[in-house]
Design a protein around this motif. Structure first.
Motif, PDB file in Angstrom:
ATOM      1  N   ASN A 169       0.560  -1.403   0.326  1.00 33.22           N
ATOM      2  CA  ASN A 169      -0.199  -0.253  -0.011  1.00 33.22           C
ATOM      3  C   ASN A 169       0.911   1.284  -0.210  1.00 33.22           C
ATOM      4  O   ASN A 169       1.728   1.862   1.113  1.00 33.22           O
ATOM      5  CB  ASN A 169      -0.897  -0.297   1.600  1.00 33.22           C
ATOM      6  N   GLU A 170       0.762   1.824  -0.775  1.00 38.50           N
ATOM      7  CA  GLU A 170       1.499   3.174  -0.958  1.00 38.50           C
ATOM      8  C   GLU A 170       0.626   4.973  -1.522  1.00 38.50           C
ATOM      9  O   GLU A 170      -0.504   4.361  -1.315  1.00 38.50           O
ATOM     10  CB  GLU A 170       2.545   3.265  -2.049  1.00 38.50           C
ATOM     11  N   LEU A 171       0.985   5.547  -0.860  1.00 38.01           N
ATOM     12  CA  LEU A 171       0.767   7.062  -1.254  1.00 38.01           C
ATOM     13  C   LEU A 171       1.498   8.165  -1.585  1.00 38.01           C
ATOM     14  O   LEU A 171       2.106   7.959  -0.798  1.00 38.01           O
ATOM     15  CB  LEU A 171      -0.097   7.106   0.027  1.00 38.01           C
ATOM     16  N   PHE A 172       0.885   8.783  -2.292  1.00 43.10           N
ATOM     17  CA  PHE A 172       2.419   9.223  -3.301  1.00 43.10           C
ATOM     18  C   PHE A 172       1.645  11.067  -3.169  1.00 43.10           C
ATOM     19  O   PHE A 172       0.560  11.046  -3.676  1.00 43.10           O
ATOM     20  CB  PHE A 172       3.296   9.645  -4.646  1.00 43.10           C
ATOM     21  N   LEU A 173       2.118  11.887  -2.908  1.00 38.60           N
ATOM     22  CA  LEU A 173       1.097  13.591  -2.644  1.00 38.60           C
ATOM     23  C   LEU A 173       2.220  13.757  -3.456  1.00 38.60           C
ATOM     24  O   LEU A 173       3.587  14.441  -2.629  1.00 38.60           O
ATOM     25  CB  LEU A 173       1.120  13.475  -1.543  1.00 38.60           C
ATOM     26  N   PRO A 208     -10.501   2.702   1.214  1.00 36.79           N
ATOM     27  CA  PRO A 208      -9.859   3.321   3.023  1.00 36.79           C
ATOM     28  C   PRO A 208     -10.495   4.833   2.706  1.00 36.79           C
ATOM     29  O   PRO A 208     -10.873   5.347   1.981  1.00 36.79           O
ATOM     30  CB  PRO A 208      -8.566   2.952   2.282  1.00 36.79           C
ATOM     31  N   GLU A 209     -10.019   5.227   4.197  1.00 33.41           N
ATOM     32  CA  GLU A 209     -10.899   7.245   4.901  1.00 33.41           C
ATOM     33  C   GLU A 209      -9.061   7.829   4.780  1.00 33.41           C
ATOM     34  O   GLU A 209      -8.408   6.901   5.818  1.00 33.41           O
ATOM     35  CB  GLU A 209     -11.771   6.771   5.325  1.00 33.41           C
ATOM     36  N   CYS A 210      -8.939   8.648   3.877  1.00 39.86           N
ATOM     37  CA  CYS A 210      -7.249   9.179   4.410  1.00 39.86           C
ATOM     38  C   CYS A 210      -8.397  10.649   4.369  1.00 39.86           C
ATOM     39  O   CYS A 210      -9.079  10.868   4.596  1.00 39.86           O
ATOM     40  CB  CYS A 210      -6.744   9.336   2.998  1.00 39.86           C
ATOM     41  N   LYS A 211      -7.416  11.243   5.367  1.00 33.43           N
ATOM     42  CA  LYS A 211      -6.752  12.546   6.043  1.00 33.43           C
ATOM     43  C   LYS A 211      -5.808  12.899   5.580  1.00 33.43           C
ATOM     44  O   LYS A 211      -5.023  12.821   6.325  1.00 33.43           O
ATOM     45  CB  LYS A 211      -7.444  12.493   7.521  1.00 33.43           C
ATOM     46  N   PHE A 212      -5.980  14.183   5.548  1.00 31.84           N
ATOM     47  CA  PHE A 212      -5.428  15.298   4.752  1.00 31.84           C
ATOM     48  C   PHE A 212      -5.304  16.686   5.514  1.00 31.84           C
ATOM     49  O   PHE A 212      -5.802  17.151   5.984  1.00 31.84           O
ATOM     50  CB  PHE A 212      -5.175  15.359   3.093  1.00 31.84           C
ATOM     51  N   GLY A 213      -3.797  16.863   5.976  1.00 27.47           N
ATOM     52  CA  GLY A 213      -3.778  18.449   7.201  1.00 27.47           C
ATOM     53  C   GLY A 213      -3.140  18.837   6.458  1.00 27.47           C
ATOM     54  O   GLY A 213      -2.076  18.702   5.976  1.00 27.47           O
ATOM     55  N   MET A 214      -3.351  20.194   6.042  1.00 22.59           N
ATOM     56  CA  MET A 214      -1.878  21.679   6.327  1.00 22.59           C
ATOM     57  C   MET A 214      -1.673  22.926   6.794  1.00 22.59           C
ATOM     58  O   MET A 214      -2.903  22.492   7.657  1.00 22.59           O
ATOM     59  CB  MET A 214      -2.206  21.743   4.327  1.00 22.59           C
ATOM     60  N   GLY A 411       4.536  28.922   0.890  1.00 21.37           N
ATOM     61  CA  GLY A 411       4.919  28.119   2.049  1.00 21.37           C
ATOM     62  C   GLY A 411       4.156  27.783   3.034  1.00 21.37           C
ATOM     63  O   GLY A 411       4.398  27.018   4.182  1.00 21.37           O
ATOM     64  N   LEU A 412       3.076  26.228   1.889  1.00 20.30           N
ATOM     65  CA  LEU A 412       2.312  25.568   2.071  1.00 20.30           C
ATOM     66  C   LEU A 412       3.095  24.024   2.564  1.00 20.30           C
ATOM     67  O   LEU A 412       4.304  23.930   2.212  1.00 20.30           O
ATOM     68  CB  LEU A 412       1.120  25.161   0.766  1.00 20.30           C
ATOM     69  N   LYS A 413       2.396  23.800   3.743  1.00 21.19           N
ATOM     70  CA  LYS A 413       3.441  22.527   4.343  1.00 21.19           C
ATOM     71  C   LYS A 413       2.381  21.114   5.032  1.00 21.19           C
ATOM     72  O   LYS A 413       1.418  21.715   4.948  1.00 21.19           O
ATOM     73  CB  LYS A 413       3.584  22.576   5.474  1.00 21.19           C
ATOM     74  N   VAL A 414       3.040  20.215   4.651  1.00 17.48           N
ATOM     75  CA  VAL A 414       1.615  19.435   5.034  1.00 17.48           C
ATOM     76  C   VAL A 414       1.958  18.803   6.235  1.00 17.48           C
ATOM     77  O   VAL A 414       2.839  18.041   6.415  1.00 17.48           O
ATOM     78  CB  VAL A 414       1.667  17.175   3.416  1.00 17.48           C
ATOM     79  N   ARG A 415       1.223  18.282   7.353  1.00 14.50           N
ATOM     80  CA  ARG A 415       1.312  18.887   8.330  1.00 14.50           C
ATOM     81  C   ARG A 415       0.791  16.845   8.750  1.00 14.50           C
ATOM     82  O   ARG A 415       1.929  16.690   9.304  1.00 14.50           O
ATOM     83  CB  ARG A 415       0.128  19.434   9.398  1.00 14.50           C
ATOM     84  N   TYR A 416      -0.069  15.902   8.008  1.00 17.14           N
ATOM     85  CA  TYR A 416       0.238  15.268   8.619  1.00 17.14           C
ATOM     86  C   TYR A 416      -1.048  14.443   7.029  1.00 17.14           C
ATOM     87  O   TYR A 416      -1.392  15.058   6.361  1.00 17.14           O
ATOM     88  CB  TYR A 416      -1.840  14.714   9.378  1.00 17.14           C
ATOM     89  N   LEU A 417      -0.412  13.299   6.804  1.00 13.71           N
ATOM     90  CA  LEU A 417      -1.293  12.225   5.660  1.00 13.71           C
ATOM     91  C   LEU A 417      -1.846  10.971   6.676  1.00 13.71           C
ATOM     92  O   LEU A 417      -1.108  10.138   6.430  1.00 13.71           O
ATOM     93  CB  LEU A 417      -0.595  12.287   4.328  1.00 13.71           C
ATOM     94  N   LYS A 418      -3.203  10.284   7.011  1.00 11.92           N
ATOM     95  CA  LYS A 418      -3.107   9.345   7.571  1.00 11.92           C
ATOM     96  C   LYS A 418      -4.640   8.340   6.179  1.00 11.92           C
ATOM     97  O   LYS A 418      -4.950   8.846   5.611  1.00 11.92           O
ATOM     98  CB  LYS A 418      -4.161   9.719   8.489  1.00 11.92           C
ATOM     99  N   VAL A 419      -4.236   7.065   7.151  1.00 14.41           N
ATOM    100  CA  VAL A 419      -5.443   6.787   6.129  1.00 14.41           C
ATOM    101  C   VAL A 419      -5.541   5.137   6.993  1.00 14.41           C
ATOM    102  O   VAL A 419      -5.080   5.326   7.995  1.00 14.41           O
ATOM    103  CB  VAL A 419      -4.201   5.442   5.377  1.00 14.41           C
ATOM    104  N   PHE A 420      -6.873   4.841   7.665  1.00 20.72           N
ATOM    105  CA  PHE A 420      -8.413   4.583   7.993  1.00 20.72           C
ATOM    106  C   PHE A 420      -8.475   2.851   7.084  1.00 20.72           C
ATOM    107  O   PHE A 420      -9.199   3.343   6.432  1.00 20.72           O
ATOM    108  CB  PHE A 420      -8.935   5.420   8.615  1.00 20.72           C
ATOM    109  N   GLU A 421      -8.560   2.244   7.598  1.00 17.44           N
ATOM    110  CA  GLU A 421      -8.787   1.083   6.761  1.00 17.44           C
ATOM    111  C   GLU A 421      -9.778  -0.063   7.736  1.00 17.44           C
ATOM    112  O   GLU A 421      -8.769  -0.501   8.670  1.00 17.44           O
ATOM    113  CB  GLU A 421      -8.175   0.372   5.766  1.00 17.44           C
TER     114      GLU A 421
END
Length: 448
Positions: A169-173, A208-214, A411-421
């Protein structure tokens, strides 16, 4: 909505024709061909009004896609449909060309029947379309497969099918930004904004459900967090103010409005999660300092200094500076601190370019492969001018610059990237995640 859709080749011949409303006749096909494709002067506007009929068109290489209507429609939605149609065709048969359209015309008509219903756009998600419209057609399906397709088309999650499995399982952003700037000769910023995209590739099993924060300003202020982030500019930025943004249909907008969290069930493969625009506190990767001095009426002295304005540990690539010259230029002598540069007569400009080799005798490029942060480089040139009777002064077009830097100028930064299944036996820690920042120049100009 849309009265008809026509696809033309560069000669104006109709390759695909689909009429959805009775008020659109065959004469509409000829009207677009005569007034747009075969027009004596190039038609710059993407919207043409001919005999009380509106034509919305986009062009891909030598192919024209035209949506026709006699109603007062939402132009933005029509263009969104046309661009989506281009994406769908590209996903099915690659490059949009006359040969590919002729070879796949049956498939295109099938797609139009599914995407448009009486001129109203319906399901245009490529992942969903590919489950029941294939190159060979669907043969011998079981009842289970048919019910799965039906639930996907009519259900809430039309962009992802069930039963997807991957060994890993891989995720590219990718955070892809384009910085636009107009600066005065004195260094005053006249206008600046950043247009950004968050592009993802997801290879995840199950649903899966993903959660993305910046580091969105509203979220940071709400949480009351202090400190600074590791920004590539001189000073760290705690948060960024996003002026406007649009999301992929998979994003739950209700959660974003209430919690400012981007929660979604991702489509399989590559997709654009969101677009955004910022206008405040932009990190300008480069400063261009021009100095142009007129020596009489037959000579110009030009000096241009470029300064990198980011961390020394980072390297900028694909740097290219276009320095305009007058139309009556007869010769140019260039002196570079680093690399080489020549005068490009076809563009009336001195091109300072980062490439590995130079082609042609009339092209002058500077070979700088990379440039580190907090560095500067300069170029000087003496321009010889031909005598002219024209008393009008040279307009001095702005100096433009192209580049690519490994950070986000907003200046955007990815604070978190979570995956729930919940159904399958893997957690967020089992997913391999990759995050990349790329900042590119848009229209990056400095007046001289």
């Amino acid at each position: 909505m849309i009265g008809g859709l026509f696809i033309y080749n560069h000669k104006g011949e109709v390759l695909i024709s689909r009429v959805y409303r009775d008020d659109i006749g065959r004469n509409a096909v000829d009207a677009f061909r005569v007034n747009v494709i075969h027009a004596r002067q190039q038609v710059r506007s993407p919207v043409s009004n001919i005999a009380r009929t509106s034509f919305f068109h986009v062009k891909r290489s030598n192919i024209w896609l035209a949506a026709v209507t006699k109603q007062n429609v939402n132009a933005a939605m029509v263009f969104e449909f046309l661009y989506k149609m281009c994406d769908v065709m590209t996903a099915y048969f690659g490059k949009i060309s006359e040969e590919n359209i002729k070879n796949n015309f049956v498939l295109i008509y099938e797609l139009l029947d599914e995407i448009l219903d009486f001129g109203y756009p319906q399901n245009s998600e490529t992942g969903a379309l590919k489950t029941f419209i294939t190159q060979q057609g669907i043969k011998g399906q079981t009842k289970e497969e048919q019910s799965q397709i039906t639930s996907q088309v009519t259900g809430q999650i039309g962009w992802r099918r069930e039963g997807i499995k991957y060994r890993r399982n891989e995720l590219f952003l990718d955070v892809l930004e384009s910085v636009n700037l107009l600066m005065s000769p004195q260094g005053q910023v006249l206008s600046a904004h950043v247009s950004g995209r968050v592009v993802m590739k997801s290879y995840l099993s199950g649903m899966p459900e993903c959660k993305f924060g910046m580091n969105d300003k509203i979220v940071i202020d709400k949480q009351g967090k202090g400190g600074t982030t590791d920004d590539p500019g001189k000073s760290g930025k705690q948060s960024i103010a996003i002026d406007d943004c649009t999301f992929h249909q998979c994003v739950r907008l209700s959660k974003f409005d209430s919690e400012r969290s981007i929660s979604f069930i991702p489509p399989d493969g590559e997709y654009e999660l969101m677009r955004y625009r910022t206008t405040k506190d932009i990190i300008l990767p480069f400063r261009v300092i021009p100095l142009v001095r007129e020596v009489g009426r037959t000579k110009l002295e030009v000096k241009v200094v470029i300064k990198s304005n980011f961390k020394p540990s980072l390297l900028a690539q694909k740097i290219e500076v276009h320095i305009p010259t007058p139309l009556n230029t007869s010769g140019v002598q260039v002196i570079c601190m680093k690399g080489k540069a020549k005068y490009k007569a076809s563009e009336n400009a001195i091109v300072w370019k980062c490439v590995h080799s130079c082609y042609g005798d009339h092209c002058n490029v500077l070979r700088i492969k990379r440039m580190a942060g907090m560095k500067e480089s300069q170029i000087s040139a003496e321009i010889e001018l031909l005598p002219t009777n024209d008393k009008k002064k040279w307009a001095r077009p702005p100096i433009s610059m192209n580049f690519e830097v490994p950070f986000a100028p907003s200046g955007l930064k990815v604070r978190y990237l979570k995956v729930f299944e919940s159904k399958l036996n893997y957690s967020d820690h089992d997913v391999i995640k990759w995050v990349r920042y790329i900042g590119r120049s848009g229209i990056y100009e400095t007046r001289c």
